[in-house]
Design an enzyme around this catalytic site. Structure first.
Site, mmCIF file in Angstrom:
data_model
loop_
_atom_site.group_PDB
_atom_site.id
_atom_site.type_symbol
_atom_site.label_atom_id
_atom_site.label_comp_id
_atom_site.label_asym_id
_atom_site.label_seq_id
_atom_site.Cartn_x
_atom_site.Cartn_y
_atom_site.Cartn_z
ATOM 1 N N GLU A 35 -7.843 1.670 -3.399
ATOM 2 C CA GLU A 35 -6.756 2.172 -4.223
ATOM 3 C C GLU A 35 -5.959 3.139 -3.362
ATOM 4 O O GLU A 35 -6.530 3.873 -2.539
ATOM 5 C CB GLU A 35 -7.321 2.890 -5.437
ATOM 6 N N CYS A 60 -3.536 -0.717 -6.580
ATOM 7 C CA CYS A 60 -4.865 -1.262 -6.308
ATOM 8 C C CYS A 60 -4.803 -2.365 -5.256
ATOM 9 O O CYS A 60 -5.811 -3.029 -4.993
ATOM 10 C CB CYS A 60 -5.504 -1.791 -7.591
#
EC number: 2.1.1.35
Length: 362
Positions: free
Chosen positions: A354, A320
């Site tokens: 992401e 992330c």
């Protein structure tokens, strides 16, 4: 939320910029061109949290700019949130406006929903919750057809369930997930499905074993377990461990051993630094690990855990934070090359992204 430009041209431009940023970060490692997985432009976020702002005896959903706690942005609807959240916002507001038992010292509302249509609402208070509150809350939960949790200092009252249920399909098989209140879940359900499919394909069909670090509620564990002989998975959060165990049982997946250890602790165990009672009965020597799957927090893997992953033929990494991903790849680049990479736009209309990489031993 008129400040969010929900038009396709603006979104395409932002996604192009994110792709360029990921390409730039991975360029030193001769990474291939990233696969790009886009998001719906609206109604993609399955959870939302609002403070409440009081004006003229009426409470409004409110959000604040970062660093400003005193200038509320009053909200009637929230286009980036799921259609289920938007459908619940108005009747919930009407209910607390009509009920002192529900509105008195209510300061925060949280919604948790799923693509499967399940919903859980958490109401947070600056006062003890009494019988009048519970009676009103039970009626509200029945009217809205949701589960509901009331929170105040030292209290947590659950009406219905303290989790929602999700269903996601990967490679033709449907997986069921319990997602507990307060535990981490992927916020963008549509993109999460794309991440699962990519990871499933990238891992491939294997005849050896998988080590998974940071497994959470088993989001990736369930489909990946069908690709290998067996899995050793670790997670430190108790609520996530309980959810993962329930999800494994609900999906009849029996080749996963789950231990409540942090990635750092498992690294110490595998390096023989110290024993852990939570590994009692787990025969580490019986595993033939060919791959490791990691989905760490924003800080990425610590240096020791990163070094541990070097032992594996294949490292499947979901991140992330592409900056810490690049830092971890830099540590591994002398022994592993980037075979695949991908961008998953979990957070459209923000700078966050992401990403995923498959690293294979040189």
């Amino acid at each position: 939320m008129s400040s969010v430009p929900l038009d396709s041209a603006a979104y395409a431009q932002q996604l192009t910029e994110k792709t360029a940023r990921l390409r730039e970060l991975l360029a030193p490692f001769d990474a291939p061109e990233p696969q790009v997985f886009d998001s719906p432009l609206q109604h993609y976020r399955l959870r939302a949290e609002f403070r409440l702002w009081r004006e003229n005896e009426e409470r409004f959903y409110a959000m604040f700019e970062k660093g400003d706690k005193y200038t509320p942005i009053l909200i009637e609807d929230f286009p980036i949130a799921s259609a289920r959240i938007n459908a619940l916002m108005a009747p919930l507001k009407a209910a607390w406006q009509a009920s002192t038992a529900l509105s008195f010292k209510l300061f925060q509302v949280e919604f948790l929903t799923t693509l499967a249509g399940d919903a859980l609402i958490t109401l947070a208070y600056h006062r003890p919750l009494d019988d009048a509150w519970q009676a009103a809350a039970e009626q509200l939960a029945a009217d809205l057809q949701v589960s509901l949790i009331g929170r105040s200092r030292g209290q947590r009252i659950v009406i219905g369930r303290d989790f929602v249920e999700e269903e996601l399909e990967v490679a033709g098989r449907r997986f069921r997930y319990r997602q507990p209140e307060g535990a981490f879940t992927q916020p963008n359900g549509t993109v999460n499905g794309k991440m699962l499919a990519w990871a499933y394909e990238a891992l491939g069909e294997r005849d050896d074993d998988l080590l998974e670090l940071y497994c959470g509620n088993g989001n990736f564990t369930l489909p990946l377990a069908t690709r290998v002989r067996k899995v050793l998975a670790t997670e430190i959060s108790k609520s996530s461990v309980y959810a993962a165990l329930a999800n494994l049982a609900d999906n009849a997946i029996d080749n996963v051993t789950l231990v409540r250890l942090s990635a750092e602790e498992l690294t110490q165990a595998l390096n023989g630094v110290r024993p852990f009672r939570r590994l009692a009965g787990v025969d580490l020597a019986s595993y033939d690990f060919g791959s490791v799957f990691v989905d760490p927090p924003r800080a990425g893997m610590d240096p020791d855990t990163c070094e541990l992953t070097r032992r594996f033929e294949r490292i499947l990494y979901i991140s992330c934070n592409p900056e810490t991903l690049a830092q971890n790849i830099a540590q591994l680049h002398d022994t592993h090359r980037v075979e695949r990479c991908a961008l998953f736009d979990q957070f459209p209309w923000t700078h966050h992204m992401e990403s995923g990489v498959l690293l294979v031993r040189r």
